[in-house]
Motif scaffolding. Structure first.
Motif, PDB file in Angstrom:
ATOM      1  N   SER A  99       0.812  -1.227   0.000  1.00  0.00           N
ATOM      2  CA  SER A  99       0.000   0.000   0.000  1.00  0.00           C
ATOM      3  C   SER A  99       0.842   1.271   0.000  1.00  0.00           C
ATOM      4  CB  SER A  99      -0.944   0.016   1.210  1.00  0.00           C
ATOM      5  OG  SER A  99      -0.213  -0.085   2.418  1.00  0.00           O
ATOM      6  N   VAL A 100       1.996   1.241   0.675  1.00  0.00           N
ATOM      7  CA  VAL A 100       2.789   2.471   0.847  1.00  0.00           C
ATOM      8  C   VAL A 100       4.206   2.370   0.282  1.00  0.00           C
ATOM      9  CG1 VAL A 100       3.787   4.059   2.561  1.00  0.00           C
ATOM     10  CG2 VAL A 100       1.474   3.166   2.893  1.00  0.00           C
ATOM     11  N   VAL A 101       4.931   1.322   0.661  1.00  0.00           N
ATOM     12  CA  VAL A 101       6.352   1.238   0.285  1.00  0.00           C
ATOM     13  C   VAL A 101       6.518   0.962  -1.205  1.00  0.00           C
ATOM     14  CG1 VAL A 101       8.580   0.178   0.784  1.00  0.00           C
ATOM     15  CG2 VAL A 101       6.897   0.409   2.607  1.00  0.00           C
ATOM     16  N   PHE A 102       5.867  -0.104  -1.681  1.00  0.00           N
ATOM     17  CA  PHE A 102       5.932  -0.458  -3.099  1.00  0.00           C
ATOM     18  C   PHE A 102       4.512  -0.568  -3.680  1.00  0.00           C
ATOM     19  CE2 PHE A 102       9.965  -2.741  -1.663  1.00  0.00           C
ATOM     20  CZ  PHE A 102      10.810  -1.725  -2.088  1.00  0.00           C
ATOM     21  N   PRO A 103       3.811   0.582  -3.841  1.00  0.00           N
ATOM     22  CA  PRO A 103       2.445   0.526  -4.367  1.00  0.00           C
ATOM     23  C   PRO A 103       2.381   0.006  -5.805  1.00  0.00           C
ATOM     24  CG  PRO A 103       3.203   2.800  -4.217  1.00  0.00           C
ATOM     25  CD  PRO A 103       4.219   1.962  -3.525  1.00  0.00           C
ATOM     26  N   ASN A 104       3.518   0.044  -6.510  1.00  0.00           N
ATOM     27  CA  ASN A 104       3.566  -0.459  -7.890  1.00  0.00           C
ATOM     28  C   ASN A 104       4.265  -1.813  -7.975  1.00  0.00           C
ATOM     29  OD1 ASN A 104       2.333   1.934  -8.960  1.00  0.00           O
ATOM     30  ND2 ASN A 104       4.288   2.983  -8.717  1.00  0.00           N
ATOM     31  N   ALA A 105       4.299  -2.548  -6.877  1.00  0.00           N
ATOM     32  CA  ALA A 105       4.943  -3.871  -6.869  1.00  0.00           C
ATOM     33  C   ALA A 105       4.320  -4.774  -7.931  1.00  0.00           C
ATOM     34  CB  ALA A 105       4.794  -4.516  -5.495  1.00  0.00           C
ATOM     35  N   ASP A 106       5.170  -5.590  -8.560  1.00  0.00           N
ATOM     36  CA  ASP A 106       4.692  -6.491  -9.621  1.00  0.00           C
ATOM     37  C   ASP A 106       3.811  -7.596  -9.052  1.00  0.00           C
ATOM     38  OD1 ASP A 106       6.579  -5.582 -12.018  1.00  0.00           O
ATOM     39  OD2 ASP A 106       7.795  -5.675 -10.195  1.00  0.00           O
ATOM     40  N   LEU A 107       4.114  -8.008  -7.811  1.00  0.00           N
ATOM     41  CA  LEU A 107       3.306  -9.033  -7.137  1.00  0.00           C
ATOM     42  C   LEU A 107       3.064  -8.600  -5.697  1.00  0.00           C
ATOM     43  CD1 LEU A 107       1.960 -11.800  -6.689  1.00  0.00           C
ATOM     44  CD2 LEU A 107       4.251 -12.793  -6.371  1.00  0.00           C
ATOM     45  N   LYS A 108       1.780  -8.528  -5.315  1.00  0.00           N
ATOM     46  CA  LYS A 108       1.404  -8.213  -3.939  1.00  0.00           C
ATOM     47  C   LYS A 108       0.725  -9.448  -3.336  1.00  0.00           C
ATOM     48  CE  LYS A 108       0.573  -3.332  -4.987  1.00  0.00           C
ATOM     49  NZ  LYS A 108      -0.439  -2.266  -5.057  1.00  0.00           N
ATOM     50  N   VAL A 109       1.188  -9.833  -2.154  1.00  0.00           N
ATOM     51  CA  VAL A 109       0.635 -10.997  -1.457  1.00  0.00           C
ATOM     52  C   VAL A 109       0.127 -10.538  -0.089  1.00  0.00           C
ATOM     53  CG1 VAL A 109       1.161 -13.257  -0.436  1.00  0.00           C
ATOM     54  CG2 VAL A 109       2.234 -12.585  -2.602  1.00  0.00           C
ATOM     55  N   PHE A 110      -1.066 -11.025   0.309  1.00  0.00           N
ATOM     56  CA  PHE A 110      -1.586 -10.739   1.650  1.00  0.00           C
ATOM     57  C   PHE A 110      -1.729 -12.058   2.386  1.00  0.00           C
ATOM     58  CE2 PHE A 110      -4.556  -9.787   5.023  1.00  0.00           C
ATOM     59  CZ  PHE A 110      -4.146  -8.519   5.448  1.00  0.00           C
ATOM     60  N   MET A 111      -0.890 -12.252   3.427  1.00  0.00           N
ATOM     61  CA  MET A 111      -0.907 -13.503   4.181  1.00  0.00           C
ATOM     62  C   MET A 111      -1.781 -13.396   5.423  1.00  0.00           C
ATOM     63  SD  MET A 111       3.058 -14.794   3.881  1.00  0.00           S
ATOM     64  CE  MET A 111       2.763 -16.233   4.914  1.00  0.00           C
ATOM     65  N   THR A 112      -2.513 -14.476   5.689  1.00  0.00           N
ATOM     66  CA  THR A 112      -3.369 -14.517   6.873  1.00  0.00           C
ATOM     67  C   THR A 112      -3.354 -15.935   7.450  1.00  0.00           C
ATOM     68  OG1 THR A 112      -5.593 -14.042   7.703  1.00  0.00           O
ATOM     69  CG2 THR A 112      -5.462 -14.989   5.501  1.00  0.00           C
ATOM     70  N   ALA A 113      -3.775 -16.054   8.712  1.00  0.00           N
ATOM     71  CA  ALA A 113      -3.915 -17.357   9.385  1.00  0.00           C
ATOM     72  C   ALA A 113      -4.716 -17.100  10.649  1.00  0.00           C
ATOM     73  CB  ALA A 113      -2.554 -17.952   9.734  1.00  0.00           C
ATOM     74  N   ASP A 114      -5.381 -18.145  11.182  1.00  0.00           N
ATOM     75  CA  ASP A 114      -6.184 -17.916  12.382  1.00  0.00           C
ATOM     76  C   ASP A 114      -5.284 -17.659  13.591  1.00  0.00           C
ATOM     77  OD1 ASP A 114      -5.830 -20.486  14.010  1.00  0.00           O
ATOM     78  OD2 ASP A 114      -6.530 -21.309  12.103  1.00  0.00           O
ATOM     79  N   LEU A 115      -5.834 -16.981  14.599  1.00  0.00           N
ATOM     80  CA  LEU A 115      -5.061 -16.518  15.759  1.00  0.00           C
ATOM     81  C   LEU A 115      -4.388 -17.660  16.517  1.00  0.00           C
ATOM     82  CD1 LEU A 115      -4.254 -14.011  17.425  1.00  0.00           C
ATOM     83  CD2 LEU A 115      -6.346 -14.310  18.755  1.00  0.00           C
ATOM     84  N   ASP A 116      -5.089 -18.780  16.720  1.00  0.00           N
ATOM     85  CA  ASP A 116      -4.508 -19.909  17.463  1.00  0.00           C
ATOM     86  C   ASP A 116      -3.268 -20.456  16.762  1.00  0.00           C
ATOM     87  OD1 ASP A 116      -6.282 -20.059  19.675  1.00  0.00           O
ATOM     88  OD2 ASP A 116      -7.809 -20.959  18.392  1.00  0.00           O
ATOM     89  N   THR A 117      -3.363 -20.608  15.455  1.00  0.00           N
ATOM     90  CA  THR A 117      -2.234 -21.117  14.660  1.00  0.00           C
ATOM     91  C   THR A 117      -1.040 -20.175  14.776  1.00  0.00           C
ATOM     92  OG1 THR A 117      -3.744 -22.139  13.062  1.00  0.00           O
ATOM     93  CG2 THR A 117      -1.485 -21.794  12.331  1.00  0.00           C
ATOM     94  N   ARG A 118      -1.308 -18.883  14.671  1.00  0.00           N
ATOM     95  CA  ARG A 118      -0.242 -17.876  14.741  1.00  0.00           C
ATOM     96  C   ARG A 118       0.436 -17.870  16.116  1.00  0.00           C
ATOM     97  NH1 ARG A 118      -2.154 -12.403  13.684  1.00  0.00           N
ATOM     98  NH2 ARG A 118      -4.327 -12.967  13.890  1.00  0.00           N
ATOM     99  N   ALA A 119      -0.369 -18.015  17.184  1.00  0.00           N
ATOM    100  CA  ALA A 119       0.174 -18.002  18.540  1.00  0.00           C
ATOM    101  C   ALA A 119       1.105 -19.193  18.783  1.00  0.00           C
ATOM    102  CB  ALA A 119      -0.963 -18.003  19.556  1.00  0.00           C
TER     103      ALA A 119
END
Length: 234
Positions: A135-155
């Motif tokens: 959104s800010v650093v590389f707004p023109n990035a060739d590939l943008k990835v948004f990673m997510t996972a549930d809270l228990d898994t992350r903890a």
């Protein structure tokens, strides 16, 4: 070979950093660890006894803040240096985890670190992870990835990560820390964490590490091939 810029954003504890490092290694790219940069800035403010609430202290802190990355020849891993000193282990402690979101909300800190990151990305062939990369650093990035996972898994993942460093932290404390960081990161006025419309979402809750890395590398190679094909026809 054509090189691209890959921006990976997402919540704390999704495995962004380890995934980004593996993707960079697979593609032969440079990895820019934005999280480490904010952690190093946090350590700098804490060790210098500078208050993030005091604009004069913030200005003073940024004038003496120099962050760099160097490859450790023994481990072949990239390590973070703050003003010439190796702080790789120190910045991963819970002491820093509990303060990093506070430092990351300061507009002047973000502006300085974003400028440093953009300079690193000018030559392309970089992979960078964080919360505002696409959104800010590389707004023109060739590939943008948004990673997510549930809270228990992350903890559980974060607890394992801390255990490897010899730090035993209660799972409930880690969950509370992650939930609070999610809230702060998503609601802050300055560069909040958000999924960009052109980002590919990767949910790592039920993925193996190899699967999530493989998926991103596959998409990256498709983009590289497409760009090279386009260049060849024009």
């Amino acid at each position: 070979m054509n090189k691209i810029v890959i921006a990976i954003d997402g919540y704390s504890g999704c495995g962004k950093s380890s995934t980004a490092k593996a993707v960079a290694k697979d593609l032969g790219y440079t990895y820019i660890d934005s999280g480490a940069m904010y952690r190093a800035a946090t350590l700098h403010f804490l060790n210098s006894f500078l208050s993030p609430a005091n604009p004069h202290d913030v200005e003073k802190g940024l004038k003496s803040l120099e962050i760099s990355f160097h490859l450790n020849p023994d481990t072949l891993k990239q390590e973070t240096y703050l003003n010439g000193l190796n702080v790789e282990n120190e910045i991963r402690s819970m002491r820093i985890s509990n303060k990093v979101s506070e430092i990351a909300t300061i507009a002047a800190v973000r502006k300085e670190l974003v400028a440093q990151q953009q300079r690193l990305g000018k030559k392309k062939g970089v992979v960078m992870d964080g919360r505002d990369i696409g959104s800010v650093v590389f707004p023109n990035a060739d590939l943008k990835v948004f990673m997510t996972a549930d809270l228990d898994t992350r903890a559980v993942r974060r607890q394992d990560e801390l255990l490897e460093k010899g730090e035993l932290v209660d799972l409930a404390d880690i969950k509370a820390n992650l939930a609070e960081r999610d809230r702060v990161d998503s609601s802050r006025a300055e560069s909040p964490l958000k999924k960009m419309p052109d980002a590919v979402e990767v949910d790592t809750s039920n993925s193996t590490f190899a699967e999530q890395v493989g998926k991103i590398v596959h998409i990256a190679r498709q983009i590289i091939d497409k760009q090279e094909s386009y260049a060849g026809n024009h």
